[in-house]
Every structure is written in structure tokens, then in C-alpha cells.
Design a protein around this motif. Structure first.
Motif, PDB file in Angstrom:
ATOM      1  N   GLU A  68     -65.724  43.741 -43.135  1.00 55.18           N
ATOM      2  CA  GLU A  68     -65.448  45.017 -42.481  1.00 55.18           C
ATOM      3  C   GLU A  68     -65.719  44.905 -40.979  1.00 55.18           C
ATOM      4  OE1 GLU A  68     -67.324  44.832 -45.306  1.00 55.18           O
ATOM      5  OE2 GLU A  68     -65.757  45.541 -46.655  1.00 55.18           O
ATOM      6  N   SER A  69     -64.999  45.690 -40.179  1.00 54.54           N
ATOM      7  CA  SER A  69     -65.061  45.562 -38.723  1.00 54.54           C
ATOM      8  C   SER A  69     -66.440  45.846 -38.146  1.00 54.54           C
ATOM      9  CB  SER A  69     -64.032  46.489 -38.069  1.00 54.54           C
ATOM     10  OG  SER A  69     -64.312  47.836 -38.404  1.00 54.54           O
ATOM     11  N   ALA A 125     -48.725  39.946 -47.745  1.00 52.62           N
ATOM     12  CA  ALA A 125     -49.517  39.430 -48.871  1.00 52.62           C
ATOM     13  C   ALA A 125     -50.654  40.376 -49.254  1.00 52.62           C
ATOM     14  CB  ALA A 125     -50.084  38.071 -48.521  1.00 52.62           C
ATOM     15  N   GLU A 126     -50.979  40.376 -50.549  1.00 46.01           N
ATOM     16  CA  GLU A 126     -52.123  41.118 -51.061  1.00 46.01           C
ATOM     17  C   GLU A 126     -53.182  40.175 -51.621  1.00 46.01           C
ATOM     18  OE1 GLU A 126     -50.910  43.993 -53.939  1.00 46.01           O
ATOM     19  OE2 GLU A 126     -49.628  45.064 -52.524  1.00 46.01           O
ATOM     20  N   HIS A 127     -52.809  38.924 -51.873  1.00 49.55           N
ATOM     21  CA  HIS A 127     -53.717  37.974 -52.510  1.00 49.55           C
ATOM     22  C   HIS A 127     -53.443  36.578 -51.961  1.00 49.55           C
ATOM     23  CE1 HIS A 127     -56.226  36.263 -55.689  1.00 49.55           C
ATOM     24  NE2 HIS A 127     -55.276  35.365 -55.876  1.00 49.55           N
ATOM     25  N   MET A 128     -54.513  35.841 -51.698  1.00 52.70           N
ATOM     26  CA  MET A 128     -54.401  34.426 -51.343  1.00 52.70           C
ATOM     27  C   MET A 128     -55.289  33.669 -52.318  1.00 52.70           C
ATOM     28  SD  MET A 128     -54.362  34.574 -47.199  1.00 52.70           S
ATOM     29  CE  MET A 128     -53.744  32.934 -46.910  1.00 52.70           C
ATOM     30  N   GLU A 129     -54.705  32.725 -53.007  1.00 50.07           N
ATOM     31  CA  GLU A 129     -55.378  31.994 -54.078  1.00 50.07           C
ATOM     32  C   GLU A 129     -56.234  30.852 -53.530  1.00 50.07           C
ATOM     33  OE1 GLU A 129     -56.572  31.595 -57.794  1.00 50.07           O
ATOM     34  OE2 GLU A 129     -55.008  33.033 -57.289  1.00 50.07           O
ATOM     35  N   ARG A 171     -55.302  33.662 -40.790  1.00 48.18           N
ATOM     36  CA  ARG A 171     -54.273  34.709 -40.772  1.00 48.18           C
ATOM     37  C   ARG A 171     -53.898  35.069 -42.200  1.00 48.18           C
ATOM     38  NH1 ARG A 171     -52.137  35.401 -35.761  1.00 48.18           N
ATOM     39  NH2 ARG A 171     -50.241  36.360 -36.537  1.00 48.18           N
ATOM     40  N   PHE A 172     -54.127  36.330 -42.564  1.00 49.67           N
ATOM     41  CA  PHE A 172     -53.781  36.859 -43.883  1.00 49.67           C
ATOM     42  C   PHE A 172     -52.514  37.681 -43.651  1.00 49.67           C
ATOM     43  CE2 PHE A 172     -56.215  38.370 -47.896  1.00 49.67           C
ATOM     44  CZ  PHE A 172     -55.047  38.435 -48.628  1.00 49.67           C
ATOM     45  N   PRO A 173     -51.344  37.163 -44.031  1.00 50.86           N
ATOM     46  CA  PRO A 173     -50.058  37.779 -43.693  1.00 50.86           C
ATOM     47  C   PRO A 173     -49.943  39.244 -44.121  1.00 50.86           C
ATOM     48  CG  PRO A 173     -49.722  35.639 -44.701  1.00 50.86           C
ATOM     49  CD  PRO A 173     -51.181  35.967 -44.851  1.00 50.86           C
ATOM     50  N   GLU A 174     -49.173  39.971 -43.360  1.00 47.41           N
ATOM     51  CA  GLU A 174     -48.961  41.404 -43.584  1.00 47.41           C
ATOM     52  C   GLU A 174     -48.423  41.692 -44.979  1.00 47.41           C
ATOM     53  OE1 GLU A 174     -46.206  44.830 -41.511  1.00 47.41           O
ATOM     54  OE2 GLU A 174     -46.842  43.117 -40.323  1.00 47.41           O
ATOM     55  N   ASN A 206     -58.476  39.038 -51.327  1.00 43.74           N
ATOM     56  CA  ASN A 206     -57.520  40.130 -51.543  1.00 43.74           C
ATOM     57  C   ASN A 206     -57.576  41.121 -50.397  1.00 43.74           C
ATOM     58  OD1 ASN A 206     -56.727  39.445 -54.340  1.00 43.74           O
ATOM     59  ND2 ASN A 206     -58.873  39.882 -54.755  1.00 43.74           N
ATOM     60  N   LYS A 207     -56.501  41.876 -50.230  1.00 39.90           N
ATOM     61  CA  LYS A 207     -56.437  42.996 -49.288  1.00 39.90           C
ATOM     62  C   LYS A 207     -55.252  43.866 -49.675  1.00 39.90           C
ATOM     63  CE  LYS A 207     -53.411  41.262 -45.643  1.00 39.90           C
ATOM     64  NZ  LYS A 207     -52.278  42.092 -45.960  1.00 39.90           N
ATOM     65  N   HIS A 208     -55.128  45.011 -49.025  1.00 43.61           N
ATOM     66  CA  HIS A 208     -53.959  45.870 -49.227  1.00 43.61           C
ATOM     67  C   HIS A 208     -52.805  45.330 -48.387  1.00 43.61           C
ATOM     68  CE1 HIS A 208     -56.162  48.839 -51.485  1.00 43.61           C
ATOM     69  NE2 HIS A 208     -57.100  48.873 -50.534  1.00 43.61           N
ATOM     70  N   ALA A 209     -51.610  45.350 -48.930  1.00 46.44           N
ATOM     71  CA  ALA A 209     -50.431  44.893 -48.186  1.00 46.44           C
ATOM     72  C   ALA A 209     -50.119  45.887 -47.075  1.00 46.44           C
ATOM     73  CB  ALA A 209     -49.242  44.768 -49.128  1.00 46.44           C
ATOM     74  N   GLY A 210     -49.383  45.449 -46.082  1.00 48.80           N
ATOM     75  CA  GLY A 210     -48.920  46.349 -45.038  1.00 48.80           C
ATOM     76  C   GLY A 210     -49.558  46.133 -43.676  1.00 48.80           C
ATOM     77  N   ARG A 211     -50.527  45.237 -43.582  1.00 50.71           N
ATOM     78  CA  ARG A 211     -51.083  44.941 -42.264  1.00 50.71           C
ATOM     79  C   ARG A 211     -51.586  43.503 -42.213  1.00 50.71           C
ATOM     80  NH1 ARG A 211     -56.939  47.943 -41.689  1.00 50.71           N
ATOM     81  NH2 ARG A 211     -58.075  46.434 -42.931  1.00 50.71           N
TER      82      ARG A 211
END
Length: 91
Positions: A54-55, A74-78, A69-72, A25-30
């Protein structure tokens, strides 16, 4: 980027298809390039995200042999999803 600045043509290798071994998971937008380990599994490739994402967590980068690559948008990849990965040349 450095190879392109030095005049290399097509320095970036195409993404390889792989199957995600765990949901993430991640926050959408980047766009996120997630550190991961690419592992051969019978007739396909599995990709396992490194848990230290984390960086500032350099150990996760040292253990990675690819990035996915986790698309900008998307918030979740199953788990089990097909994703594109780019192999890191230092591994």
C-alpha cells in the motif's frame, strides 16, 4: 521525471528480466509499480515483491531495490513468470 525535466536524454534505464518468486494479484484497470527486491540466483535474477504494497507503507519502499511493472490489463502474475524490473538507484 525530474531528470527528463532537467534535460537528460534517455534518463530511464531499460527494464531487466527477472523471475518472479511468488504469485501476486491486483484489480485490473491500472498499471502498478510493485516494490520488490532483486536478488542474483546462479545464472538469473529473481525478484521478490515486498509484502507491504500500500502507498502509505514507507518501510516497504525503504526495503525495495527495484520495482516490477504489473501491467494494467493483468489481475494475476504467477510465480516463476518472467517480468521486467527497473532498478532503483538509491539502493
Amino acid at each position: 521525471v525530474l531528470e527528463c525535466m532537467m534535460g537528460a536524454v534517455n534518463a530511464r534505464e531499460p527494464a531487466l528480466p527477472a523471475r518472479l518468486t511468488t504469485s501476486i494479484n491486483k484489480h485490473a484497470g491500472r498499471l502498478e509499480l510493485v516494490r520488490a527486491r532483486l536478488v542474483a540466483n546462479q545464472n538469473e535474477m529473481d525478484v521478490e515483491p515486498i509484502s507491504a504494497r500500500e502507498s502509505h507503507m514507507m518501510l516497504g519502499l525503504a526495503r525495495a531495490n527495484c520495482v516490477l511493472r504489473f501491467p494494467e490489463s493483468a489481475e494475476h502474475m504467477e510465480r516463476g513468470s518472467s517480468v521486467g524490473v527497473e532498478v532503483l538507484r538509491w539502493s
